[in-house]
Design a protein around this motif. Structure first.
Motif, PDB file in Angstrom:
ATOM      1  N   THR A  14       0.862  -1.175   0.000  1.00  0.00           N
ATOM      2  CA  THR A  14       0.000   0.000   0.000  1.00  0.00           C
ATOM      3  C   THR A  14       0.898   1.225   0.000  1.00  0.00           C
ATOM      4  OG1 THR A  14      -1.731  -1.187   1.195  1.00  0.00           O
ATOM      5  CG2 THR A  14      -1.819   1.221   1.244  1.00  0.00           C
ATOM      6  N   LEU A  15       0.619   2.133  -0.924  1.00  0.00           N
ATOM      7  CA  LEU A  15       1.433   3.331  -1.101  1.00  0.00           C
ATOM      8  C   LEU A  15       0.624   4.569  -0.735  1.00  0.00           C
ATOM      9  CD1 LEU A  15       2.771   2.466  -4.677  1.00  0.00           C
ATOM     10  CD2 LEU A  15       3.768   1.811  -2.482  1.00  0.00           C
ATOM     11  N   SER A  16       1.259   5.508  -0.087  1.00  0.00           N
ATOM     12  CA  SER A  16       0.617   6.772   0.307  1.00  0.00           C
ATOM     13  C   SER A  16       0.718   7.786  -0.816  1.00  0.00           C
ATOM     14  CB  SER A  16       1.284   7.323   1.579  1.00  0.00           C
ATOM     15  OG  SER A  16       1.164   6.416   2.624  1.00  0.00           O
ATOM     16  N   THR A  17       0.111   7.455  -1.938  1.00  0.00           N
ATOM     17  CA  THR A  17       0.130   8.343  -3.095  1.00  0.00           C
ATOM     18  C   THR A  17      -0.987   7.929  -4.048  1.00  0.00           C
ATOM     19  OG1 THR A  17       1.557   9.361  -4.774  1.00  0.00           O
ATOM     20  CG2 THR A  17       1.767   6.973  -4.484  1.00  0.00           C
ATOM     21  N   THR A  18      -1.083   8.628  -5.164  1.00  0.00           N
ATOM     22  CA  THR A  18      -2.087   8.291  -6.171  1.00  0.00           C
ATOM     23  C   THR A  18      -1.538   7.209  -7.110  1.00  0.00           C
ATOM     24  OG1 THR A  18      -1.281   9.921  -7.763  1.00  0.00           O
ATOM     25  CG2 THR A  18      -2.952  10.667  -6.164  1.00  0.00           C
ATOM     26  N   PRO A  19      -2.422   6.465  -7.776  1.00  0.00           N
ATOM     27  CA  PRO A  19      -1.947   5.488  -8.758  1.00  0.00           C
ATOM     28  C   PRO A  19      -1.086   6.131  -9.846  1.00  0.00           C
ATOM     29  CG  PRO A  19      -4.255   5.071  -8.258  1.00  0.00           C
ATOM     30  CD  PRO A  19      -3.876   6.376  -7.592  1.00  0.00           C
ATOM     31  N   GLU A  20      -1.445   7.331 -10.263  1.00  0.00           N
ATOM     32  CA  GLU A  20      -0.703   8.015 -11.333  1.00  0.00           C
ATOM     33  C   GLU A  20       0.731   8.310 -10.909  1.00  0.00           C
ATOM     34  OE1 GLU A  20      -3.765   8.930 -10.194  1.00  0.00           O
ATOM     35  OE2 GLU A  20      -4.951   8.285 -11.937  1.00  0.00           O
ATOM     36  N   LYS A  21       0.887   8.843  -9.682  1.00  0.00           N
ATOM     37  CA  LYS A  21       2.240   9.163  -9.200  1.00  0.00           C
ATOM     38  C   LYS A  21       3.054   7.891  -8.979  1.00  0.00           C
ATOM     39  CE  LYS A  21       1.230  13.628  -7.116  1.00  0.00           C
ATOM     40  NZ  LYS A  21       1.081  14.384  -5.850  1.00  0.00           N
ATOM     41  N   ALA A  22       2.424   6.850  -8.479  1.00  0.00           N
ATOM     42  CA  ALA A  22       3.127   5.579  -8.253  1.00  0.00           C
ATOM     43  C   ALA A  22       3.586   4.973  -9.576  1.00  0.00           C
ATOM     44  CB  ALA A  22       2.221   4.601  -7.513  1.00  0.00           C
ATOM     45  N   TYR A  23       2.733   5.003 -10.576  1.00  0.00           N
ATOM     46  CA  TYR A  23       3.062   4.481 -11.910  1.00  0.00           C
ATOM     47  C   TYR A  23       4.265   5.226 -12.492  1.00  0.00           C
ATOM     48  CZ  TYR A  23       2.513   3.779 -16.977  1.00  0.00           C
ATOM     49  OH  TYR A  23       2.728   3.515 -18.311  1.00  0.00           O
ATOM     50  N   ARG A  24       4.210   6.544 -12.446  1.00  0.00           N
ATOM     51  CA  ARG A  24       5.325   7.345 -12.984  1.00  0.00           C
ATOM     52  C   ARG A  24       6.615   7.056 -12.222  1.00  0.00           C
ATOM     53  NH1 ARG A  24       1.460  11.475 -13.175  1.00  0.00           N
ATOM     54  NH2 ARG A  24       2.398  12.496 -11.359  1.00  0.00           N
ATOM     55  N   ALA A  25       6.507   6.950 -10.911  1.00  0.00           N
ATOM     56  CA  ALA A  25       7.696   6.684 -10.093  1.00  0.00           C
ATOM     57  C   ALA A  25       8.293   5.310 -10.417  1.00  0.00           C
ATOM     58  CB  ALA A  25       7.342   6.770  -8.612  1.00  0.00           C
ATOM     59  N   LEU A  27       8.425   3.742 -13.161  1.00  0.00           N
ATOM     60  CA  LEU A  27       9.139   3.751 -14.441  1.00  0.00           C
ATOM     61  C   LEU A  27      10.287   4.763 -14.481  1.00  0.00           C
ATOM     62  CD1 LEU A  27       6.110   3.344 -16.858  1.00  0.00           C
ATOM     63  CD2 LEU A  27       7.749   1.589 -16.134  1.00  0.00           C
ATOM     64  N   ASN A  28      10.538   5.439 -13.363  1.00  0.00           N
ATOM     65  CA  ASN A  28      11.580   6.459 -13.298  1.00  0.00           C
ATOM     66  C   ASN A  28      12.840   5.877 -12.655  1.00  0.00           C
ATOM     67  OD1 ASN A  28      13.243   8.626 -12.740  1.00  0.00           O
ATOM     68  ND2 ASN A  28      11.583   9.930 -11.983  1.00  0.00           N
ATOM     69  N   PRO A  29      13.946   5.791 -13.397  1.00  0.00           N
ATOM     70  CA  PRO A  29      15.169   5.210 -12.833  1.00  0.00           C
ATOM     71  C   PRO A  29      15.770   6.006 -11.673  1.00  0.00           C
ATOM     72  CG  PRO A  29      15.579   6.037 -15.057  1.00  0.00           C
ATOM     73  CD  PRO A  29      14.110   6.188 -14.786  1.00  0.00           C
ATOM     74  N   LYS A  30      15.280   7.213 -11.419  1.00  0.00           N
ATOM     75  CA  LYS A  30      15.782   7.996 -10.282  1.00  0.00           C
ATOM     76  C   LYS A  30      15.070   7.625  -8.979  1.00  0.00           C
ATOM     77  CE  LYS A  30      17.240  11.889 -13.084  1.00  0.00           C
ATOM     78  NZ  LYS A  30      17.044  13.291 -13.424  1.00  0.00           N
ATOM     79  N   THR A  31      14.001   6.834  -9.080  1.00  0.00           N
ATOM     80  CA  THR A  31      13.214   6.478  -7.900  1.00  0.00           C
ATOM     81  C   THR A  31      13.793   5.256  -7.211  1.00  0.00           C
ATOM     82  OG1 THR A  31      11.207   7.317  -8.986  1.00  0.00           O
ATOM     83  CG2 THR A  31      10.905   5.911  -7.054  1.00  0.00           C
ATOM     84  N   LYS A  32      14.116   5.410  -5.937  1.00  0.00           N
ATOM     85  CA  LYS A  32      14.629   4.276  -5.155  1.00  0.00           C
ATOM     86  C   LYS A  32      13.535   3.236  -4.992  1.00  0.00           C
ATOM     87  CE  LYS A  32      18.090   6.897  -2.787  1.00  0.00           C
ATOM     88  NZ  LYS A  32      18.486   7.649  -1.649  1.00  0.00           N
ATOM     89  N   GLY A  33      13.945   1.962  -4.971  1.00  0.00           N
ATOM     90  CA  GLY A  33      12.992   0.875  -4.804  1.00  0.00           C
ATOM     91  C   GLY A  33      12.492   0.306  -6.110  1.00  0.00           C
ATOM     92  N   THR A  34      12.990   0.831  -7.231  1.00  0.00           N
ATOM     93  CA  THR A  34      12.671   0.233  -8.532  1.00  0.00           C
ATOM     94  C   THR A  34      13.900  -0.534  -9.002  1.00  0.00           C
ATOM     95  OG1 THR A  34      13.504   2.006  -9.955  1.00  0.00           O
ATOM     96  CG2 THR A  34      11.247   2.250  -9.108  1.00  0.00           C
ATOM     97  N   PRO A  35      13.701  -1.543  -9.841  1.00  0.00           N
ATOM     98  CA  PRO A  35      14.888  -2.244 -10.332  1.00  0.00           C
ATOM     99  C   PRO A  35      15.797  -1.327 -11.148  1.00  0.00           C
ATOM    100  CG  PRO A  35      12.872  -3.191 -11.270  1.00  0.00           C
ATOM    101  CD  PRO A  35      12.473  -2.122 -10.319  1.00  0.00           C
ATOM    102  N   TRP A  36      15.207  -0.303 -11.743  1.00  0.00           N
ATOM    103  CA  TRP A  36      15.953   0.583 -12.636  1.00  0.00           C
ATOM    104  C   TRP A  36      16.898   1.512 -11.875  1.00  0.00           C
ATOM    105  CZ3 TRP A  36      13.791  -2.435 -15.841  1.00  0.00           C
ATOM    106  CH2 TRP A  36      12.418  -2.690 -15.820  1.00  0.00           C
ATOM    107  N   ASN A  37      16.778   1.589 -10.555  1.00  0.00           N
ATOM    108  CA  ASN A  37      17.539   2.567  -9.768  1.00  0.00           C
ATOM    109  C   ASN A  37      18.919   2.071  -9.343  1.00  0.00           C
ATOM    110  OD1 ASN A  37      17.942   3.708  -6.642  1.00  0.00           O
ATOM    111  ND2 ASN A  37      17.431   5.246  -8.168  1.00  0.00           N
ATOM    112  N   ILE A  38      19.147   0.786  -9.390  1.00  0.00           N
ATOM    113  CA  ILE A  38      20.456   0.265  -8.966  1.00  0.00           C
ATOM    114  C   ILE A  38      21.112  -0.470 -10.127  1.00  0.00           C
ATOM    115  CG2 ILE A  38      19.738   0.030  -6.564  1.00  0.00           C
ATOM    116  CD1 ILE A  38      19.597  -3.023  -7.093  1.00  0.00           C
ATOM    117  N   GLY A  39      22.369  -0.705 -10.009  1.00  0.00           N
ATOM    118  CA  GLY A  39      23.061  -1.493 -11.017  1.00  0.00           C
ATOM    119  C   GLY A  39      24.183  -0.737 -11.680  1.00  0.00           C
ATOM    120  N   LEU A  43      19.727   0.458 -19.682  1.00  0.00           N
ATOM    121  CA  LEU A  43      19.145   0.980 -20.917  1.00  0.00           C
ATOM    122  C   LEU A  43      17.650   0.778 -20.735  1.00  0.00           C
ATOM    123  CD1 LEU A  43      21.506  -0.806 -23.464  1.00  0.00           C
ATOM    124  CD2 LEU A  43      21.680   1.546 -22.653  1.00  0.00           C
ATOM    125  N   LEU A  44      16.854   1.832 -20.786  1.00  0.00           N
ATOM    126  CA  LEU A  44      15.439   1.745 -20.455  1.00  0.00           C
ATOM    127  C   LEU A  44      14.619   2.567 -21.425  1.00  0.00           C
ATOM    128  CD1 LEU A  44      13.327   0.799 -18.276  1.00  0.00           C
ATOM    129  CD2 LEU A  44      13.762   2.985 -17.141  1.00  0.00           C
TER     130      LEU A  44
END
Length: 142
Positions: A14-25, A27-39, A43-44
Motif C-alpha cells: 500500500t502506497l501513500s500516493t495516487t496510482p498516477e504518481k506511483a506508476y510514474r515513479a 518507471l523512473n530510474p531515479k526512484t529508489k525501490g525500482t529495479p531501474w535505480n540500482i546497477g 538501458l530503459l
C-alpha cells in the motif's frame, strides 16, 4: 515449460500516493525501490515494444515492455540467468484504495527452482523500499 514447472510471485504494498504518481515513479530510474535505480548499467525505453537492459552485480536482466496503461499498469517480459533461459512476465498494477494506492507486482512463468524462487526475496527487497518514496514527512513548527 508445463504450468507445474513454473512459479508465480505476487507481492503487494500500500502506497501513500495516487496510482498516477506511483506508476510514474515505478518507471523512473531515479526512484529508489525500482529495479531501474540500482546497477552498473541501464538501458530503459518504457514504451510498448521498448526494451530494457539492466546489469546488477554482474548479472544481466532484459526484456520488452508489452503493456503500459498510464496510472494503472506496466507489464514487461523479464529474462535473466535466474529465469533459466525462459521468458517470464512481470505485471505491476496500481489501484486506488481509499486515499492510498494498492500496488501489486505479479511475476509469472518463472522456473519452479531455487533460481526462480530467488525472485521472491528480490521483489520483496525492492517493494520494501519503493513505498518509502511516498511517505509524507511532517514539517516541524518553529
Amino acid at each position: 515449460m508445463k504450468k507445474s514447472d513454473t512459479l508465480e510471485v505476487k507481492v503487494e504494498r500500500t502506497l501513500s500516493t495516487t496510482p498516477e504518481k506511483a506508476y510514474r515513479a515505478w518507471l523512473n530510474p531515479k526512484t529508489k525501490g525500482t529495479p531501474w535505480n540500482i546497477g552498473e548499467k541501464l538501458l530503459l525505453t518504457p514504451k510498448v515494444n521498448g526494451f530494457f537492459y539492466w546489469l546488477v552485480s554482474g548479472t544481466p536482466h532484459y526484456g520488452r515492455f508489452t503493456k503500459l496503461k498510464a496510472g494503472q499498469q506496466a507489464q514487461y517480459t523479464w529474462m535473466s540467468p535466474y529465469t533459466e533461459g525462459q521468458e517470464s512476465t512481470v505485471t505491476v498494477t496500481f489501484k486506488k484504495a481509499g486515499e492510498n494506492t494498492l500496488m501489486t507486482l505479479l511475476h509469472t512463468d518463472l522456473p519452479n527452482s531455487s533460481k526462480g524462487k530467488a525472485h521472491i526475496e528480490g521483489w520483496n527487497e525492492f517493494l520494501d523500499v519503493f513505498p518509502k518514496q511516498f511517505v509524507k514527512t511532517a514539517k516541524k513548527k518553529k
